[in-house]
Scaffold this active site. Sequence first.
Site, PDB file in Angstrom:
ATOM      1  N   HIS A  67      48.774  44.417  33.102  1.00  0.00           N
ATOM      2  CA  HIS A  67      48.818  45.515  32.139  1.00  0.00           C
ATOM      3  C   HIS A  67      49.687  45.165  30.933  1.00  0.00           C
ATOM      4  O   HIS A  67      50.173  46.052  30.228  1.00  0.00           O
ATOM      5  CB  HIS A  67      49.381  46.781  32.790  1.00  0.00           C
ATOM      6  CG  HIS A  67      48.737  47.146  34.085  1.00  0.00           C
ATOM      7  ND1 HIS A  67      47.397  47.424  34.184  1.00  0.00           N
ATOM      8  CD2 HIS A  67      49.237  47.258  35.339  1.00  0.00           C
ATOM      9  CE1 HIS A  67      47.101  47.710  35.451  1.00  0.00           C
ATOM     10  NE2 HIS A  67      48.193  47.607  36.173  1.00  0.00           N
TER      11      HIS A  67
ATOM     12  N   HIS B 236      43.176  49.648  37.086  1.00  0.00           N
ATOM     13  CA  HIS B 236      43.057  48.549  38.056  1.00  0.00           C
ATOM     14  C   HIS B 236      41.602  48.272  38.382  1.00  0.00           C
ATOM     15  O   HIS B 236      41.283  47.707  39.420  1.00  0.00           O
ATOM     16  CB  HIS B 236      43.796  48.884  39.351  1.00  0.00           C
ATOM     17  CG  HIS B 236      45.207  49.269  39.128  1.00  0.00           C
ATOM     18  ND1 HIS B 236      45.620  50.573  39.051  1.00  0.00           N
ATOM     19  CD2 HIS B 236      46.306  48.512  38.918  1.00  0.00           C
ATOM     20  CE1 HIS B 236      46.923  50.597  38.824  1.00  0.00           C
ATOM     21  NE2 HIS B 236      47.367  49.368  38.738  1.00  0.00           N
TER      22      HIS B 236
END
Lengths: 338, 338
Positions: free
Chosen positions: B58, B220
């Site tokens: 991320h 995710h």
Amino acid sequence: MPLPFHPADGDPVPAALRGFARAHADLVELHEKPAHLVARHRDPGRRVGLVSGGGSGHEPLHAGFLGRGMLDAVAPGKVFASPHNKQVLEASRQAAGPGGVIHVVKNYTGDRINFGIAAERLRLEGIEVRRVLVDDDLATESDETATGRRGTGATVVVEKLLGAAADTGLGIDELADLGARFAAASRSLAVASCAQTSMHTGLPSFQLEADELEYGVGIHGERAQKTIPRPSTEDLIDRMLDEIVAGLPAGPDEVVAVVNGMGGTTPLELYGLHDLVLDGLARRGLAVSGTLVGTLVPALDMAGFSLTLTRMQQSWQEWWAAPAITPAFPRTAKETAR
Amino acid sequence: MPLPFHPADGDPVPAALRGFARAHADLVELHEKPAHLVARHRDPGRRVGLVSGGGSGHEPLHAGFLGRGMLDAVAPGKVFASPHNKQVLEASRQAAGPGGVIHVVKNYTGDRINFGIAAERLRLEGIEVRRVLVDDDLATESDETATGRRGTGATVVVEKLLGAAADTGLGIDELADLGARFAAASRSLAVASCAQTSMHTGLPSFQLEADELEYGVGIHGERAQKTIPRPSTEDLIDRMLDEIVAGLPAGPDEVVAVVNGMGGTTPLELYGLHDLVLDGLARRGLAVSGTLVGTLVPALDMAGFSLTLTRMQQSWQEWWAAPAITPAFPRTAKETAR
């Protein structure tokens, strides 16, 4: 469908320019018809103006580098297409002062022509113009063609160094000479594991198998001369560094390095590549004045990266370290130390 | 092949951490075994420490937000996996001073557990700990499950506001309460036109047709509840803003907006979306305290974007405007005005 999240009319550039100018209204100002952006904090009375531009799809290049310590005005073309000479002309009028204006031009035929027409018109208006041509891409080095090497990742290095040099009040000829030396000291190579989305089809512009790599790719989705079996990342970096170092002109054993994402490559990968690049430079006995890591000169959403090395003279170091207060250039260590 | 440019051993995280720390050595310091990063300019004697962390993939979240005005230390897990509690423990020890330490935790079971174990150990050592839970993702709002909303794009807003608030010397309970209010005032939605590369297969994690959109996707690669026919970008932004505004708690008609790229989405698109978002907020009578545009909380190389709105109290404005001297948070207008 040109891009997944394109405006209804299909041309992403006008909306992006508006959104960019609204996001960075403290730093830049958008003029439309013809489209160009200018830095709010330019000071044409005090320094030679710096103008760049080129096709869109390479953001943050060039508009992201507008501001104190870098560029004064830019002319953004359509995606992968040269700006119109009127855009360059207007951008240059905004940037030029008594000292004149320098055009930083990536070496593509369309850009050379359109910046050239604008330069002729500016001279008719009594404005001094010089050109700094960026031609760093080793993959296009050839004795067989007269067009020369393409301009790619080194553009951000040239714009950074030249911006800081201009801030010292140097004259237009000194700056043009320096700019040419920055460009001449720079070489790049780029690879891709997946082509960028085609603006026409919405599909990848060319096809690669999962175990293939396009070696020496351009920033407009030009295929490379070579499609190679994908080496390990470690071997790939070694090969690229070998070729880039061999391509650099002679000079001091000190470089600036750029690990540039081509659009779809993650920071996880880019920072891992940076680690390998620093180790590889150390093994080759090269000192590092500084590095940039990030998606700075991409080809839309291409998966891949480029490496750029610029062989640094001692006197250039302070220009690299000087702050560049722009939307996209990273804070320099000199700035964060305040 | 987990990612196109992965190290020979296949785990991109350790190399990326080294490369990141070497690229930003003026701002951060990497400690290995267990892996954590700390800000160089932290001042635990003067302010409550701020620690965050979570799965990798991320970036720039969280390590890119280390530095003055934001975070003091972070614990990066493997890709899309919670950090080990020992990483959180070490990061917290580095960040905590007499005032204690606050954990900024995205709402995922693994993160809650591991930050929780670390918090218990810290308390045994006499260190005060509070948790700020970020749970902004509207797509996971449900009365049927007890897990609550996921933490996504609002994390960067919470970390920014809480960092500036901590700099004013507020106590741990006041900060924990403020952090909870920042999170409660935030809602996000994310969409994807193409899944991220699977770390296991090297292929997209799920398949979408060219005219489909995953609406309400996670960071995710969790599929959304809905796969929808792709609307026009204008209609998509309207729908997302309608749902996010409806999901916000009552309060002042002023917001911070984040247009966040999920990894493979170009700045051309993100800035165009930003233009639509600003127009959409104006039509809804919402004033805008500030916006962020960029790839800030991606899911590897997913093509897509998220929108986050945080309803701003008047007293939070100065915290938003305060500079954050970190590798990745943009310069604020207050900073560039110097």
